[in-house]
Design a protein around this motif. Structure first.
Motif, short mmCIF file in Angstrom:
data_model
loop_
_atom_site.label_atom_id
_atom_site.label_comp_id
_atom_site.label_asym_id
_atom_site.label_seq_id
_atom_site.Cartn_x
_atom_site.Cartn_y
_atom_site.Cartn_z
N CYS A 160 -1.51 20.49 78.67
CA CYS A 160 -1.33 20.15 80.09
C CYS A 160 0.15 19.88 80.39
O CYS A 160 0.47 19.01 81.20
CB CYS A 160 -2.13 18.91 80.46
SG CYS A 160 -3.90 19.06 80.13
N THR A 213 5.02 23.61 83.80
CA THR A 213 5.53 24.98 83.83
C THR A 213 6.38 25.13 85.10
O THR A 213 6.00 25.86 86.02
CB THR A 213 4.39 26.02 83.82
OG1 THR A 213 3.42 25.65 84.82
CG2 THR A 213 3.72 26.10 82.47
N GLN A 239 3.74 23.33 68.07
CA GLN A 239 3.44 22.01 67.46
C GLN A 239 1.95 21.92 67.10
O GLN A 239 1.60 21.39 66.05
CB GLN A 239 3.75 20.89 68.47
CG GLN A 239 5.18 20.37 68.43
CD GLN A 239 5.35 19.29 69.49
OE1 GLN A 239 5.41 19.59 70.68
NE2 GLN A 239 5.42 18.04 69.07
N1 LIG Z 1 0.17 18.63 89.57
C1 LIG Z 1 -0.86 19.30 90.04
O1 LIG Z 1 -1.42 18.99 91.11
C2 LIG Z 1 -1.42 20.47 89.27
C3 LIG Z 1 -2.67 21.01 89.63
C4 LIG Z 1 -3.17 22.07 88.89
C5 LIG Z 1 -2.43 22.61 87.86
N2 LIG Z 1 -1.20 22.09 87.55
C6 LIG Z 1 -0.47 22.66 86.42
O2 LIG Z 1 -0.66 21.79 85.30
C7 LIG Z 1 0.54 21.75 84.51
C8 LIG Z 1 1.01 20.31 84.35
O3 LIG Z 1 1.41 19.84 85.62
P1 LIG Z 1 1.75 18.30 85.87
O4 LIG Z 1 2.04 18.19 87.33
O5 LIG Z 1 0.70 17.44 85.27
O6 LIG Z 1 3.10 18.16 85.01
P2 LIG Z 1 3.93 16.83 84.69
O7 LIG Z 1 5.34 17.26 84.66
O8 LIG Z 1 3.50 15.74 85.62
O9 LIG Z 1 3.46 16.41 83.22
C9 LIG Z 1 3.77 17.12 82.07
C10 LIG Z 1 3.84 16.15 80.90
O10 LIG Z 1 3.91 16.89 79.69
C11 LIG Z 1 4.75 16.17 78.78
N3 LIG Z 1 5.16 17.11 77.71
C12 LIG Z 1 5.90 18.23 77.81
N4 LIG Z 1 6.02 18.82 76.61
C13 LIG Z 1 5.34 18.07 75.72
C14 LIG Z 1 5.08 18.17 74.32
N5 LIG Z 1 5.54 19.19 73.59
N6 LIG Z 1 4.34 17.21 73.75
C15 LIG Z 1 3.85 16.18 74.46
N7 LIG Z 1 4.05 16.04 75.79
C16 LIG Z 1 4.78 16.97 76.41
C17 LIG Z 1 5.86 15.64 79.65
O11 LIG Z 1 6.53 14.56 79.06
C18 LIG Z 1 5.07 15.23 80.92
O12 LIG Z 1 4.65 13.88 80.86
C19 LIG Z 1 1.53 22.69 85.18
O13 LIG Z 1 1.44 23.96 84.61
C20 LIG Z 1 1.04 22.73 86.61
O14 LIG Z 1 1.40 23.93 87.26
C21 LIG Z 1 -0.69 21.03 88.22
#
Ligand SMILES: NC(=O)c1ccc[n+]([C@@H]2O[C@H](COP(=O)([O-])OP(=O)(O)OC[C@H]3O[C@@H](n4cnc5c(N)ncnc54)[C@H](O)[C@@H]3O)[C@@H](O)[C@H]2O)c1
Length: 433
Positions: A83, A86, A105
């Motif tokens: 999660c 991107t 990882q």
């Molecule tokens: N935000 C939304 O409403 C939503 C809805 C549907 C889909 N998405 C998709 O879901 C995905 C995540 O979105 P988000 O808004 O939750 O992102 P976000 O930036 O809020 O959270 C991502 C998290 O991943 C962590 N992270 C990154 N690389 C890591 C690793 N190697 N190991 C451990 N942790 C790691 C970061 O520290 C961060 O806390 C995106 O692809 C987004 O397009 C988002």
């Protein structure tokens, strides 16, 4: 089932908590120590209605854990949900580097058969690349699933717990059955679990977001035409919504869509269309209309003050990209703040939950008010950028006594123009003469 959720952001936290709430044992892992520490001490790193209570309950009942220990979390889990973010690169492409790094990882930490579930929104074909990379790094058997997430920030808990549908992109029937079992408690409302190919699942996520974005850009373009000809987009919208072929969702005129999904997903879809020489005029137009919408709104503010806001004091109500979230990624309000600061205005902002995040970006270049009315003191105008409920019925008389000049630039069409006129305000909104 034992589940790992990697990435504790807006999606990962809701997914992890939602799965735990339905009886699964979930460990959420993030690379940001501070984020995990704050969760362990009972503070959510994001604002999402209803989430805090649910998270606390599942921690107490020992179904939900938070850690930075990637290796042992993955090694002990059958399912690993990716999660991570991107975000957009400068050319609009999706930056999938976090997904790939995370998959590597996972490959190194796996300790036996694992199902890798890609929840992050990734361009079509990404899951195949991940599969190939993981296969090169591990000898353990694994399967790939693409399971896009459709939650809306601000209503994320409800969307995840009662989804319109669950999408499972997967080639293996046995894995499909495991995923169906996992989601069965969420589907008691009778909504479908749709199994399809991995690439169709990847594309469906983009198709949904692009369609919603297109509706917003279309209503905004219609609003601009209304305004030029003295029609009222509010009335036109009622006529549109009454048509059962069209419906009411995502047809709100305003200063455009923002957030972490629609702008980046429309742009990314256009880039991977172009990679295959597929013309994507519609996608380009959706983005162009959206960018222009906020630019036109900003021009309107400047024009009102004779082309310059230098020395003016502007209040802004609403900072998050939409109500009920503290997410300010690609929020139109930030474009407005940038333009006003560039024009040498003093900017005083208020948002029910996003004040802190905006203060972190702008520091002492802006004034951040703890209450909506405090930022109106001595203001030469009020800009409304987000339609939080508390802005819907303000005390116009009180506003008028606080403000130096009674003018409202409403980017969300919250008020009746006649009411504002009766209260002595100049009032500018979207698509209404
Ligand atoms: N935000 C939304 O409403 C939503 C809805 C549907 C889909 N998405 C998709 O879901 C995905 C995540 O979105 P988000 O808004 O939750 O992102 P976000 O930036 O809020 O959270 C991502 C998290 O991943 C962590 N992270 C990154 N690389 C890591 C690793 N190697 N190991 C451990 N942790 C790691 C970061 O520290 C961060 O806390 C995106 O692809 C987004 O397009 C988002």
């Amino acid at each position: 089932m034992k589940i790992a959720v990697v990435g504790v952001g807006y999606v990962g936290l809701v997914v992890g908590t939602g799965l735990a709430e339905n009886g699964h044992f979930v460990t959420c892992v993030d690379r940001e120590e501070g984020r995990i520490q704050s969760l362990l001490s009972g503070h959510l790193p994001i604002y999402e209605p209803g989430l805090e209570e649910l998270t606390k309950r599942n921690i107490e009942e020992e179904r939900l854990r938070f850690t930075t220990d990637f290796e042992s979390t993955v090694a002990n889990s059958l399912l690993v949900f990716i999660c991570v973010g991107t975000p957009s690169l400068d050319d609009g492409r999706a930056d999938v580097s976090e997904v790939m790094a995370c998959a590597e990882q996972v490959a190194r930490a796996m300790n036996g058969y694992t199902i890798i579930v890609l929840k992050s929104t990734c361009p079509v074909g990404m899951a195949d690349q991940v599969r190939e990379r993981v296969a090169n790094l591990t000898t353990h058997p694994f399967d790939m699933v693409v399971n896009p997430e459709f939650l809306k920030e601000g209503a994320a808990v409800d969307d995840f717990m009662r989804p319109d549908r669950v999408l499972i992109g997967c080639d293996d029937v046995r894995v499909q059955e495991i995923m169906k079992e996992l989601y069965a408690p969420f589907m008691r409302t009778g909504k479908p679990i749709l199994c399809m190919s991995i690439r169709s699942a990847e594309m469906t996520k983009y198709a949904v977001n692009v369609t919603m974005a297109a509706r917003i850009s279309l209503i905004n373009e219609l609003a601009n035409i209304c305004e030029a000809y003295g029609a009222d987009i509010g009335e036109v919208r009622e006529g549109l919504m009454a048509d059962s072929r069209i419906g009411s969702a995502y047809l709100f005129p305003g200063i455009g869509f923002g957030g972490s999904c629609l702008p980046k997903d429309v742009a990314a879809c256009a880039t991977f269309a172009r990679d295959k020489n597929i013309p994507c005029d519609m996608l380009d137009a959706v983005s162009a209309v959206n960018n222009r919408q906020v630019a036109t709104f900003i021009d309107r503010i400047f024009n009102y003050y004779g082309g310059s806001v230098s020395g003016k004091r502007l209040a802004i109500w609403g900072l998050s990209f939409k109500p009920r979230t503290d997410d300010i990624r690609h929020a139109p309000a930030l474009r407005v703040i940038d333009a006003l600061l560039e024009g040498d205005a003093t900017v005083a902002v208020y948002d029910p939950v996003a004040n802190r995040k905006v203060a972190e970006i702008y520091g002492d270049r802006i004034l951040v008010g703890a209450k909506s009315y405090t930022v109106l003191e001595g203001a030469d105008g009020l800009v409304i950028a987000t339609e939080w409920r508390e802005f819907h019925n303000p005390d116009f008389v009180r506003m008028g006594t606080l403000m130096r000049e009674k003018v409202v630039f409403d980017g969300r069409n919250l008020y009746n123009p006649k009411v504002l006129a009766n209260c002595g305000f100049r009032y500018f909104s979207i698509g209404r003469a």
